[in-house]
Enzyme design. Structure first.
Site, PDB file in Angstrom:
ATOM      1  CG  ASP A 190      -2.419   0.601   1.046  1.00 58.32           C
ATOM      2  OD1 ASP A 190      -2.280   1.824   0.653  1.00 58.32           O
ATOM      3  OD2 ASP A 190      -3.264  -0.312   1.032  1.00 58.32           O
ATOM      4  CG  HIS A 209      -5.112   4.125   0.889  1.00 59.43           C
ATOM      5  ND1 HIS A 209      -4.570   2.827   0.545  1.00 59.43           N
ATOM      6  CD2 HIS A 209      -6.214   4.077   0.351  1.00 59.43           C
ATOM      7  CE1 HIS A 209      -5.262   2.411  -0.112  1.00 59.43           C
ATOM      8  NE2 HIS A 209      -6.602   2.910  -0.367  1.00 59.43           N
ATOM      9  CB  SER A 247      -9.135   1.126  -1.001  1.00 56.38           C
ATOM     10  OG  SER A 247      -8.221   1.392  -2.111  1.00 56.38           O
TER      11      SER A 247
END
EC number: 3.4.21.-
Length: 1083
Positions: free
Chosen positions: A139, A211, A427
């Site tokens: 990620d 994220h 996601s």
């Protein structure tokens, strides 16, 4: 080449602004499409509802536009390697009512709503948290400071240097209970290990949440300080591969590739990939791709918008896909990808590898996003003022449908000192599946990547239209159902390599369908609890496979494997070179049949384990060989009489070879069953193999068992065997007792079988003893002697004698005037005989008076209430009593004295015990005990102030006990009334020594002897008999018992006085300790 995380934004910025955008987009559109939890493409649809599970119902085949049958060839993504099925078109729909609410769990907090959507609660309630499972996360995001989040303690984070090759680990340990927080500043190039010093409730961290943090929290975030919104697998170990290229929103392909390499080197099995290459092919229909490989490669490049130069092809297909393929094949890794958020008909390109390389399908899962009604999300996010709205939402599964499923598009996370954060995008759909895969790997640590993806896909809830389609793939993730193992074998054979030892068992509880088979390897046991219809072969190469239900598959057992039929079951043909085991583990007693709907071949190296009462029925031909192990254990064979009968154990349309081809036969007759010979008979319905069986003599068997029993049990064991033999002689003589039908019909009390009607439960209880383990013979025969009745009665009689002695002692030290006294007495002791121990406990409270009734005469009377307990082996007794005690003493000057003693008590003895093989009996018996005593004593001067007394006499005990009958078991005891008298001789010394005018010490020593012994055994018979008689066993109460005691009397003044006594009575085998205290008032 660069890729982006699959946030629902055109250009992702992992900041608070991006989060705010995600939380404000709430509109969702879309419709149609569906998935299924079974591989049948013509299966009927199911709805989505509370705790529902997907089911399939056959219906007419559906025509799918745009798909040619020949395209199925060599296209695993379309047909799972099959050329006889079709796939739903991505636009196919079915007329059906709107789906109901998808909430199937009941987590009460709204922030856990996405967990309810995937039915997570059953997995959590079963205790699965991902502990011991290593999960990789590739990620990006600003996350160096975020390693101080307590929700993510334990996460291992890896950055990369400018060459995208060397990673430095940042490892967070558990938060200490003390110490304050501190910010951590570190570069990804630092060669250092960072350890936080922070408490979960005292954290100073960066303002931005990346994220990478959000994805990590969904997979393995912990619930801190009582907050409910933890992750799916909060105890999993997270390996974070941060591939940020410095722009905070894009990832370098080289870094991604190296991240996969590093995770593989660390043994990580599950990898989350919430990113993808943005599609520029719009809605290009890749279903129309031609068969040639070159056309596919070109279309793939067009679809991805990738660089068409040689370097672009090398990076896209040789580097990325080659890297993925290597780790799937050689590292057993499962890669989970999000489809992307472009609201396109096709997913991101990273998940397309199985379309190009069929074998890669076993290691890739693509995840699309669904809303709470089961439809795809479509989000609108407005750009700069004055521009047209841009639509963003989950991409469809598209051509990855066969390795794709759906998961919630929205989730909620909460970090320390933040409000719940609502996030949306595929996601976060992908890590929901990743976390569930971690739970699955915790429960089944042996599962391969192929096992994991098969289980996750085939247990998905069917949503939308029927079939594995291009929108939802297999359907909505069902974590609760996945934790029960696969629901189908659609991708060929499912190899279960259950590594471990034979004492470890794993269970599949779903019904399993599909065209594949099952290959069982490894030493641990695998249990199938469903009714399985998969049509591939079942091959057991190692360990054991247990069938609790029906299994349509043909079976093959290799030399190191074992097949266990538990209970009634059926299956296809069976060929065995290993072990086939038909004996029940629970010994339920049912006459169960294992039905082989085909042929049977038992090869020469194998063994058939079975038991009487279990029938192996073969529709076809049975070829017999190898070893036979026949057990008479359990109840299924029914009661056996002394004459004997045939009990069938195998039937077939034809037995192809004579039964003598069993190269070796071993038998276990249990405690009393005798297996004489195997017989083959032919009939109109086929051939049958039977054993001729009869019962053994219980008395002789018990006598033999008594030789190995502890000395204290020998008599009881022999008595129990004699009692049982008497009962079975009676049963043998009853009508039709030798037939298996006896047990069932007699239990129903059928009026047309009057000869056996009274014996229903008795036959079952006697049969259980006949077929019990021979090693349990001593215990069983001892229980059939019911010695607890005699032993507890003897213990109670001894305790009442102790209480009468207390009255006798009180006559010696009453003094003048009228005295009222209250006392409490506690008794306890053991009775050990020949290695067998019994324990007694007792408590008595008494109130009474004592007074001078003449110049040389003292009289006393007390009323006592007591409770005593007795325990031995697997039997317990509780005796409640109320008794009157009285005594009188007359002094003959200084020479000596005479005493008269009397007691009369009633008691109720309540018994609870095991009897026979596995039954329990309870009973109660009432009785009385009267005691009369006469004593004389001579005083001998001792020292200047003390006295020594020599005392002797007799006591007569008369016990009368009512008849009784136990309940709960046909092998309970029905006892006759009992009358027993015992004459006891008493002799002893007493020493008293004044300490002052208000305190005196006492000491006693003596002996008691039963002059004629005492026998409290109870004649009678079993409650399930009508004529057979016998008697209970009993311990031998020691005839001679030593007694001793110490005590003191104290005058407090104003008429108040107190006493304390300790006494002992016993022998080498027997001992009773008694303590007594009291307080009195003298008028």
């Amino acid at each position: 080449m660069r890729t982006t995380p699959t946030f629902p934004t055109k250009t992702f910025k992992p900041t608070a602004m991006a989060l705010a955008v995600a939380t404000t987009l709430s509109a969702c559109l879309g419709g149609g499409g569906g998935g299924t939890s079974a591989p049948d493409f013509n299966a009927g649809g199911t709805g989505i509802g509370s705790n529902s599970r997907a089911t399939t119902a056959k219906s007419a085949a559906v025509s799918y536009a745009g798909i040619k049958n020949e395209m199925c060839k060599d296209r695993s993504m379309l047909c799972a390697g099959r050329d006889d099925v079709a796939v739903t078109d991505r636009d196919a729909k079915i007329n059906r009512p709107p789906p109901p609410n998808l909430h199937t769990g009941d987590f009460p907090n709204p922030n856990d709503a996405y967990k309810n959507l995937i039915n997570l609660k059953p997995a959590i309630e079963a205790g699965y948290t991902g502990r011991g499972v290593e999960v990789g996360i590739v990620d990006t995001g600003e996350s160096v400071g975020s390693i101080s989040f307590p929700e993510l303690y334990g996460r291992k984070e890896h950055g990369y240097n400018e060459n995208y090759k060397n990673y430095t680990a940042y490892m967070r340990k558990e938060a200490p209970e003390d110490g304050g927080g501190k910010d951590i500043e570190a570069s990804f190039d630092d060669e250092a290990v960072i350890e936080t010093e922070a408490k979960p409730t005292d954290i100073r961290h960066v303002k931005e949440i990346g994220h990478i943090d959000l994805v990590s929290h969904i997979i393995g975030g912990r619930s801190v300080d009582g907050r409910p919104a933890g992750g799916i697998a909060p105890d999993a170990t997270l390996h974070i591969m941060n591939t940020n290229d410095g722009t905070k929103n894009e990832m370098m392909v080289a870094a991604i590739r190296n991240a996969w390499v590093k995770l593989g080197e660390r043994g990580v099995r599950i990898v989350n990939n919430s990113f993808g290459t943005t599609s520029r092919a719009g809605t290009a229909d890749l279903f129309q791709i031609a068969n040639s490989e070159e056309q596919y490669r070109q279309a793939l490049l067009d679809y991805s918008g990738g660089d068409k130069t040689d370097e672009g092809i090398r990076l896209m297909q040789q580097s990325d896909y080659g890297n993925l393929s290597y780790h799937i094949r050689n590292k057993n890794m499962l890669f989970i990808f999000s489809t992307g958020n472009d609201a396109q008909a096709q997913p991101n390109t990273y998940a397309l590898l199985p379309f190009y390389e069929k074998d890669a399908q076993k290691g890739i899962i693509t995840v699309a996003g669904v809303d709470r009604s089961g439809e795809k999300f479509k989000r609108e996010m407005y750009g700069e003022p004055g521009t047209e709205p841009l639509e963003y939402g989950s991409n469809h599964c598209g051509i990855t449908a066969m390795w794709c499923l759906s998961a919630p598009y929205e989730a909620s996370v909460r970090f320390t000192r933040t409000n719940p954060i609502q996030i949306a995008g595929t996601s976060f759909s992908a890590p929901i599946v990743t976390g569930t895969a971690a739970l699955l790997l915790q429960k089944y640590p042996w599962m391969s990547n192929d096992n994991l993806r098969t289980t996750l896909l085939t247990t998905a809830q069917d949503i939308g239209a029927v079939g594995v389609d291009s929108k939802f793939g297999w359907g909505l993730l069902d974590a609760g159902k996945a934790m029960n193992g696969p629901a189908s074998f659609p991708f060929g054979d499912f190899t279960a390599d259950t590594k471990g030892t034979s004492d470890i068992a794993y269970s599949f509880r779903n019904d399993i369908s599909g065209t594949g088979g099952l290959i069982k390897k490894g030493g641990s046991q695998l249990q199938l609890h469903g009714n399985n219809t998969y049509t591939g072969k079942t091959i057991i190469e190692g360990g054991s496979l247990v069938l609790y239900g029906n299994n349509k598959s043909d079976m093959r057992v290799e030399t190191k494997g074992a097949l266990i039929y538990n209970g009634a079951a059926s299956g296809g043909s069976l060929n065995s070179d290993g072990i086939v085991y038909l004996a029940d583990t629970d010994q339920s007693g049912a006459n169960e049949t294992v039905h082989i709907k085909g042929s049977l071949q038992l090869d020469g190296k194998g063994t058939l384990y079975t038991r009487l009462g279990k029938l192996l029925k073969v529709d076809g031909t049975a070829i017999i060989g190898g070893k036979l192990y026949m057990s008479a254990r359990g109840k299924g064979a029914g009661y056996l009489n002394s004459t004997g009968r045939r009990v069938p154990f195998l039937s077939a349309a034809k037995i192809g070879q004579d039964y003598s081809f069993f190269t070796n036969i071993e038998t276990d007759g249990g405690l009393l069953a005798s297996l004489d010979s195997v017989e083959k008979t032919a009939g109109s319905e086929g051939d049958t193999l039977s054993y001729y069986v009869r019962r053994g003599n219980a008395a002789r068997t018990a006598s033999a068992a008594a030789h190995s029993a502890p000395a204290g049990l020998k008599h009881a064991v022999e008595q129990g065997g004699s009692n049982l033999e008497n009962l079975m002689v009676e049963l043998d003589a009853s009508e039709s007792s030798a037939t298996p039908e006896t047990v069932e019909t007699a239990a129903a009390d059928r009026t047309d079988m009057p000869g056996i009607r009274p014996y229903g439960a008795t036959f079952r209880a006697a049969a259980a003893v006949q077929h019990a383990n021979a090693a349990d013979g001593v215990r069983i025969f001892n229980s059939l002697a019911a010695t607890v009745y005699a032993d507890s009665t003897a213990a109670h009689a001894d305790m009442q004698g102790r209480r009468l002695k207390a009255v006798s002692d009180g006559l010696d030290h009453n003094g003048t005037g009228l005295r009222v006294i209250a006392q409490t007495q506690q008794d306890g002791g053991t009775w050990e005989q020949g290695g067998v121990e019994g324990k007694m406990r007792g408590s008595t409270q008494t109130v009474g008076i004592a007074a001078k009734t003449g110049e040389n005469t003292t009289a006393a009377a007390t009323l006592g209430m007591g409770r005593s307990t007795w325990s031995e082996n697997s039997a317990n007794a509780k005796t409640d009593s109320i008794s009157l005690f009285a005594g009188i003493r007359h002094d003959a000057g200084d020479i000596g004295y005479l005493k008269g003693l009397f007691s009369y008590g009633r008691y109720k003895n309540s018994i609870s015990r095991s009897t026979g093989a596995d039954e329990h009996a309870e009973g109660s018996v009432n009785g009385t005990l009267m005691q009369l005593g006469a004593l004389g004593g001579v005083n001998v001067p001792f020292a200047a102030t003390g006295d020594l007394t020599v005392e002797g006499g007799l006591r007569y005990d008369l016990l009368k006990q009512d008849a009784f009958a136990e309940k709960g078991s046909a092998l309970g005891w029905s006892g006759n009334s009992l009358t027993e008298g015992t004459l006891v001789g008493l002799a002893g010394l007493k020493l008293s020594q004044p300490l002052s005018d208000k305190a005196v010490l006492f000491a006693t020593a003596g002996v008691e002897r039963d002059l004629n012994g005492r026998d409290y055994t109870v004649t009678g018979g079993f409650t399930g008999a009508t004529a057979a008689t016998g008697k209970t066993g009993a311990r031998n109460m020691p005839h001679t018992r030593l007694v001793a005691g110490l005590g003191a009397d104290v005058e407090f003044g104003n008429g108040w006085n107190g006493l304390a006594r300790y006494s002992y009575a016993g022998s080498k085998q027997y001992g009773n300790h008694s303590g007594r205290v009291g307080v009195g008032y003298r008028f």
